[in-house]
Write a protein that holds these residues in place. Structure first.
Motif, PDB file in Angstrom:
ATOM      1  N   PHE A  45       0.791  -1.228   0.000  1.00  0.00           N
ATOM      2  CA  PHE A  45       0.000   0.000   0.000  1.00  0.00           C
ATOM      3  C   PHE A  45       0.828   1.286   0.000  1.00  0.00           C
ATOM      4  O   PHE A  45       0.268   2.371  -0.134  1.00  0.00           O
ATOM      5  N   GLY A  46       2.121   1.193   0.194  1.00  0.00           N
ATOM      6  CA  GLY A  46       2.939   2.389   0.267  1.00  0.00           C
ATOM      7  C   GLY A  46       3.376   2.683   1.688  1.00  0.00           C
ATOM      8  O   GLY A  46       2.996   2.001   2.643  1.00  0.00           O
ATOM      9  N   GLU A  47       4.182   3.733   1.845  1.00  0.00           N
ATOM     10  CA  GLU A  47       4.820   4.038   3.124  1.00  0.00           C
ATOM     11  C   GLU A  47       3.820   4.326   4.227  1.00  0.00           C
ATOM     12  O   GLU A  47       4.064   4.022   5.397  1.00  0.00           O
ATOM     13  N   ALA A  48       2.666   4.924   3.895  1.00  0.00           N
ATOM     14  CA  ALA A  48       1.686   5.296   4.916  1.00  0.00           C
ATOM     15  C   ALA A  48       0.688   4.187   5.217  1.00  0.00           C
ATOM     16  O   ALA A  48      -0.127   4.324   6.125  1.00  0.00           O
ATOM     17  N   GLY A  49       0.719   3.073   4.474  1.00  0.00           N
ATOM     18  CA  GLY A  49      -0.296   2.045   4.655  1.00  0.00           C
ATOM     19  C   GLY A  49      -1.570   2.390   3.902  1.00  0.00           C
ATOM     20  O   GLY A  49      -1.548   3.131   2.915  1.00  0.00           O
ATOM     21  N   VAL A  50      -2.701   1.865   4.357  1.00  0.00           N
ATOM     22  CA  VAL A  50      -3.983   2.123   3.702  1.00  0.00           C
ATOM     23  C   VAL A  50      -4.592   3.383   4.320  1.00  0.00           C
ATOM     24  O   VAL A  50      -5.175   3.339   5.401  1.00  0.00           O
ATOM     25  N   VAL A  51      -4.454   4.513   3.642  1.00  0.00           N
ATOM     26  CA  VAL A  51      -5.020   5.786   4.086  1.00  0.00           C
ATOM     27  C   VAL A  51      -5.960   6.285   2.997  1.00  0.00           C
ATOM     28  O   VAL A  51      -5.539   6.487   1.859  1.00  0.00           O
ATOM     29  N   LYS A  52      -7.235   6.486   3.341  1.00  0.00           N
ATOM     30  CA  LYS A  52      -8.229   6.838   2.327  1.00  0.00           C
ATOM     31  C   LYS A  52      -9.188   7.910   2.858  1.00  0.00           C
ATOM     32  O   LYS A  52      -9.277   8.154   4.075  1.00  0.00           O
ATOM     33  N   ASP A  53      -9.931   8.521   1.939  1.00  0.00           N
ATOM     34  CA  ASP A  53     -10.985   9.482   2.275  1.00  0.00           C
ATOM     35  C   ASP A  53     -12.333   8.784   2.184  1.00  0.00           C
ATOM     36  O   ASP A  53     -12.635   8.149   1.171  1.00  0.00           O
ATOM     37  N   GLY A  54     -13.129   8.898   3.237  1.00  0.00           N
ATOM     38  CA  GLY A  54     -14.436   8.255   3.208  1.00  0.00           C
ATOM     39  C   GLY A  54     -15.028   8.152   4.593  1.00  0.00           C
ATOM     40  O   GLY A  54     -14.857   9.049   5.425  1.00  0.00           O
ATOM     41  N   PHE A  55     -15.735   7.050   4.865  1.00  0.00           N
ATOM     42  CA  PHE A  55     -16.367   6.900   6.179  1.00  0.00           C
ATOM     43  C   PHE A  55     -16.398   5.438   6.582  1.00  0.00           C
ATOM     44  O   PHE A  55     -16.376   4.528   5.743  1.00  0.00           O
ATOM     45  N   GLU A  56     -16.433   5.233   7.892  1.00  0.00           N
ATOM     46  CA  GLU A  56     -16.550   3.905   8.496  1.00  0.00           C
ATOM     47  C   GLU A  56     -17.665   3.924   9.531  1.00  0.00           C
ATOM     48  O   GLU A  56     -17.861   4.919  10.228  1.00  0.00           O
ATOM     49  N   PHE A  57     -18.382   2.814   9.628  1.00  0.00           N
ATOM     50  CA  PHE A  57     -19.358   2.627  10.694  1.00  0.00           C
ATOM     51  C   PHE A  57     -19.107   1.276  11.340  1.00  0.00           C
ATOM     52  O   PHE A  57     -18.914   0.271  10.647  1.00  0.00           O
ATOM     53  N   GLY A  58     -19.105   1.260  12.668  1.00  0.00           N
ATOM     54  CA  GLY A  58     -18.856   0.027  13.392  1.00  0.00           C
ATOM     55  C   GLY A  58     -19.849  -0.175  14.516  1.00  0.00           C
ATOM     56  O   GLY A  58     -20.518   0.764  14.960  1.00  0.00           O
ATOM     57  N   SER A  59     -19.951  -1.421  14.976  1.00  0.00           N
ATOM     58  CA  SER A  59     -20.874  -1.750  16.059  1.00  0.00           C
ATOM     59  C   SER A  59     -20.290  -2.884  16.892  1.00  0.00           C
ATOM     60  O   SER A  59     -19.643  -3.796  16.353  1.00  0.00           O
ATOM     61  N   ILE A  60     -20.496  -2.813  18.202  1.00  0.00           N
ATOM     62  CA  ILE A  60     -20.081  -3.887  19.105  1.00  0.00           C
ATOM     63  C   ILE A  60     -21.082  -5.039  18.982  1.00  0.00           C
ATOM     64  O   ILE A  60     -22.296  -4.830  18.978  1.00  0.00           O
ATOM     65  N   LEU A  61     -20.558  -6.254  18.858  1.00  0.00           N
ATOM     66  CA  LEU A  61     -21.400  -7.428  18.657  1.00  0.00           C
ATOM     67  C   LEU A  61     -21.621  -8.167  19.970  1.00  0.00           C
ATOM     68  O   LEU A  61     -20.706  -8.274  20.788  1.00  0.00           O
ATOM     69  N   PRO A  62     -22.844  -8.683  20.183  1.00  0.00           N
ATOM     70  CA  PRO A  62     -23.116  -9.468  21.401  1.00  0.00           C
ATOM     71  C   PRO A  62     -22.599 -10.896  21.236  1.00  0.00           C
ATOM     72  O   PRO A  62     -23.205 -11.723  20.554  1.00  0.00           O
ATOM     73  N   THR A  63     -21.463 -11.195  21.850  1.00  0.00           N
ATOM     74  CA  THR A  63     -20.887 -12.539  21.782  1.00  0.00           C
ATOM     75  C   THR A  63     -20.423 -12.962  23.168  1.00  0.00           C
ATOM     76  O   THR A  63     -20.464 -12.186  24.125  1.00  0.00           O
ATOM     77  N   PHE A  64     -19.951 -14.210  23.254  1.00  0.00           N
ATOM     78  CA  PHE A  64     -19.430 -14.726  24.523  1.00  0.00           C
ATOM     79  C   PHE A  64     -18.022 -14.223  24.797  1.00  0.00           C
ATOM     80  O   PHE A  64     -17.494 -14.426  25.887  1.00  0.00           O
ATOM     81  N   LEU A  65     -17.393 -13.557  23.799  1.00  0.00           N
ATOM     82  CA  LEU A  65     -16.034 -13.060  23.956  1.00  0.00           C
ATOM     83  C   LEU A  65     -16.010 -11.820  24.844  1.00  0.00           C
ATOM     84  O   LEU A  65     -17.053 -11.195  25.098  1.00  0.00           O
ATOM     85  N   SER A  66     -14.824 -11.457  25.298  1.00  0.00           N
ATOM     86  CA  SER A  66     -14.695 -10.244  26.102  1.00  0.00           C
ATOM     87  C   SER A  66     -15.069  -9.006  25.294  1.00  0.00           C
ATOM     88  O   SER A  66     -15.631  -8.048  25.824  1.00  0.00           O
ATOM     89  N   TYR A  67     -14.740  -9.024  23.987  1.00  0.00           N
ATOM     90  CA  TYR A  67     -15.064  -7.886  23.122  1.00  0.00           C
ATOM     91  C   TYR A  67     -15.079  -8.357  21.676  1.00  0.00           C
ATOM     92  O   TYR A  67     -14.220  -9.142  21.247  1.00  0.00           O
ATOM     93  N   SER A  68     -16.050  -7.878  20.903  1.00  0.00           N
ATOM     94  CA  SER A  68     -16.130  -8.204  19.486  1.00  0.00           C
ATOM     95  C   SER A  68     -16.828  -7.059  18.764  1.00  0.00           C
ATOM     96  O   SER A  68     -17.836  -6.536  19.244  1.00  0.00           O
ATOM     97  N   ASP A  69     -16.282  -6.638  17.619  1.00  0.00           N
ATOM     98  CA  ASP A  69     -16.933  -5.579  16.856  1.00  0.00           C
ATOM     99  C   ASP A  69     -16.773  -5.816  15.361  1.00  0.00           C
ATOM    100  O   ASP A  69     -15.868  -6.533  14.911  1.00  0.00           O
ATOM    101  N   LEU A  70     -17.660  -5.197  14.583  1.00  0.00           N
ATOM    102  CA  LEU A  70     -17.646  -5.282  13.130  1.00  0.00           C
ATOM    103  C   LEU A  70     -17.654  -3.868  12.569  1.00  0.00           C
ATOM    104  O   LEU A  70     -18.471  -3.036  12.978  1.00  0.00           O
TER     105      LEU A  70
END
Length: 251
Positions: free
Chosen positions: A126-151
């Motif tokens: 991807f280049g020296e900076a890695g994956v850097v892009k313009d846009g948007f992300e949305f995430g949510s914590i998932l209900p699982t048996f793990l200590s923490y999980s998100d998508l």
């Protein structure tokens, strides 16, 4: 595009409700390296990259974050985005120029790494900076048996890199999981996906897996074992390209 994003970030912060003076949190961090002169063979200290970070709350939406990098190759806007941690239905969002949520290392800045420079496999793909892009992300914590999980799901455009063209959309997905093992150790396991178009108009899919273990030793020390895998293929090339990263450290 990035100029518009940067302008919006500063305007929102400056004119946010109950904030009459733009007075953000400011952080500056840099690295000093010892380099060998190719002509004389002498070693001398040299300033590497200096990173300046500006961050301010945007009531009641979230937080504006602006990161500028100054190095030997000039000045670059690494990130400029709004972080929205309390969206409806428990969603978390980022809007602007961001380090895309891919594997573990890509979202980190260079001064956080326990080694010099960028991880080689990220730089190759991807280049020296890695994956850097313009846009948007949305995430949510998932209900699982793990200590923490998100998508997290993202939609990006903007600048090109070694794999993706900036003229076409880039879709991203990251499933991240964390589990505590006893009181002194934990395991992080994540799966990442990037899908976009190369500069040769080929459809490219990049998949990643990261596996990280941290074990506390004594009161303050820790042992870290970090592993990342990336493999890429396109509809114009039957060969799969693979990159890996492995790190074992005692902090």
């Amino acid at each position: 595009m990035i100029r518009i994003i940067a302008l919006l970030v500063f305007m929102v912060v400056a004119f946010a409700e109950q904030q009459s003076v733009f007075n953000p949190d400011i952080g500056i961090v840099g690295d000093i390296n010892v380099l060998k002169n190719a002509n004389t063979g002498a070693y001398a200290p040299a300033i590497g990259e200096v990173e300046m970070n500006f961050s301010a709350p945007v009531d009641p939406l979230g937080r504006a974050i602006f990161t500028v990098s100054v190095g030997q190759e000039g000045t670059e806007i690494e990130e400029a985005y709004l972080k929205l941690p309390e969206l409806p239905n428990g969603l978390i969002g980022r809007f602007g120029r961001v380090k895309v949520n891919f594997n573990h290392l890509n979202m980190l800045h260079a001064h956080v790494f326990p080694f010099l420079g960028q991880a080689r496999y990220l730089e190759d793909f991807f280049g020296e900076a890695g994956v850097v892009k313009d846009g948007f992300e949305f995430g949510s914590i998932l209900p699982t048996f793990l200590s923490y999980s998100d998508l997290t799901l993202g939609y990006f455009g903007g600048n090109s890199d070694n794999t993706f063209s900036g003229d076409y959309p880039l879709l991203s997905a990251k499933w991240n999981n964390f589990m505590e093992i006893g009181d002194n150790s934990g395991v992080e396991l994540g799966a990442s996906l990037l899908n976009g178009t190369s500069t040769l108009n080929a459809q490219v899919t990049v998949k990643g897996i990261n596996f990280r273990v941290k074990q506390q030793v004594g009161m303050h020390d820790s042992l870290i074992w970090d592993n990342e895998l990336l493999y890429s293929n396109s509809n114009q090339d039957s060969n799969t390209k693979i990159g890996t990263f492995h790190y074992l450290g005692y902090n």
